[in-house]
Scaffold this active site. Sequence first.
Site, mmCIF file in Angstrom:
data_model
loop_
_atom_site.group_PDB
_atom_site.id
_atom_site.type_symbol
_atom_site.label_atom_id
_atom_site.label_comp_id
_atom_site.label_asym_id
_atom_site.label_seq_id
_atom_site.Cartn_x
_atom_site.Cartn_y
_atom_site.Cartn_z
ATOM 1 N N GLY A 155 0.830 -1.203 0.000
ATOM 2 C CA GLY A 155 0.000 0.000 0.000
ATOM 3 C C GLY A 155 0.859 1.246 0.000
ATOM 4 O O GLY A 155 0.483 2.284 0.547
ATOM 5 N N LYS B 59 -10.110 -5.334 11.838
ATOM 6 C CA LYS B 59 -8.730 -5.212 12.327
ATOM 7 C C LYS B 59 -8.457 -6.219 13.438
ATOM 8 O O LYS B 59 -7.358 -6.772 13.531
ATOM 9 C CB LYS B 59 -8.464 -3.790 12.806
ATOM 10 C CG LYS B 59 -8.371 -2.781 11.668
ATOM 11 C CD LYS B 59 -8.171 -1.361 12.167
ATOM 12 C CE LYS B 59 -8.052 -0.384 11.003
ATOM 13 N NZ LYS B 59 -7.872 1.020 11.444
ATOM 14 N N HIS C 273 -17.034 7.821 13.760
ATOM 15 C CA HIS C 273 -15.707 8.001 14.351
ATOM 16 C C HIS C 273 -15.610 9.370 15.031
ATOM 17 O O HIS C 273 -15.053 9.494 16.125
ATOM 18 C CB HIS C 273 -14.621 7.860 13.284
ATOM 19 C CG HIS C 273 -14.501 6.466 12.726
ATOM 20 N ND1 HIS C 273 -14.636 5.342 13.509
ATOM 21 C CD2 HIS C 273 -14.249 6.014 11.466
ATOM 22 C CE1 HIS C 273 -14.478 4.260 12.765
ATOM 23 N NE2 HIS C 273 -14.247 4.645 11.518
#
Length: 311
Positions: A10, A138, A270
């Site tokens: 990435g 995650k 968030h």
Amino acid sequence: MVKSRVLVVGGTGYLGRRIVRTSIAEGHPTFVLRRPEICMDIEKVQMLLSFKEQGATLVEGSFGDHQSLVDAVKKVDVVISAISGVHVRSHHILLQLQLVDAIKEAGNMKRFLPSEFGTDPARMGHALAPGRETFDDKLVVRKAIEESNIPFTYISANCFMGYFVGGLCQPGKILPSTESVCMLGDGNVKAAYVDENDIAMYIIKTIDDHRTLNKTIYIRPPENILSQREVVMAWEQLIGKELKKTSISEQDFLSIIKELEYPQQAGYGHFYHIFYEGCLNNFEIDKGEEASELYPEVVYTRVNNLVMCNS
């Protein structure tokens, strides 16, 4: 000390490109995974070529080709994954399970840093859907890493300055207004902000450090633990003007989230946890697990400095 060979997955992304450049600058033999889909994006191709000019080695590999991942991993000591976690519905983060399989088969890994870099997912089991899906994914990756006995470091970098400070901590904004600002609640909940280049530096610092092995490292520089109101005040002092302030209550903010499209719900969720609950600063960090304490030689960017750059 011989510096570890680093593979960045990435490497053309928002944080990934900074990790690549920092790894090179810090003298690590640096490898960047060149995935086939990148070849269709001219800007990313040009970025890869610039990495090569700076001394990085490009390595072909694909999440659709297990052996290519194994071959890439065998070339290095450390793998840092910086793949994007914003694709909530596609569970993009779970692609890293293929990296875990490749690392396990290669059998030579000294350290794996999976793509985290935000809020610690282990503390977010209560998070609102759909944003919770990213945290859950995650944790799935963490479980696979630990069950495979792969040496790891998890990085919790809190709020990226570029996304939060520039917009005065308002969702959907990245540039500060000279007229008005909407305060989230009373604006007094503390969060932690870190410059993206500093995040990359702290990441690279951890990879050869025995103190960070099999730990979660929090990047929470003490001078950057500020409330939204304090960020706004820094901007007001710079422009010499007080902004017109409105505020939105916790209940009204939750009501707004319910009316948003699916992808926006995750982002606003968030913001809710950060600026209403205070999830980034409502717990103590164990000694030796905060990056600016571990690496006092890093002169980290202060929020006030970034505010000045946005003027």
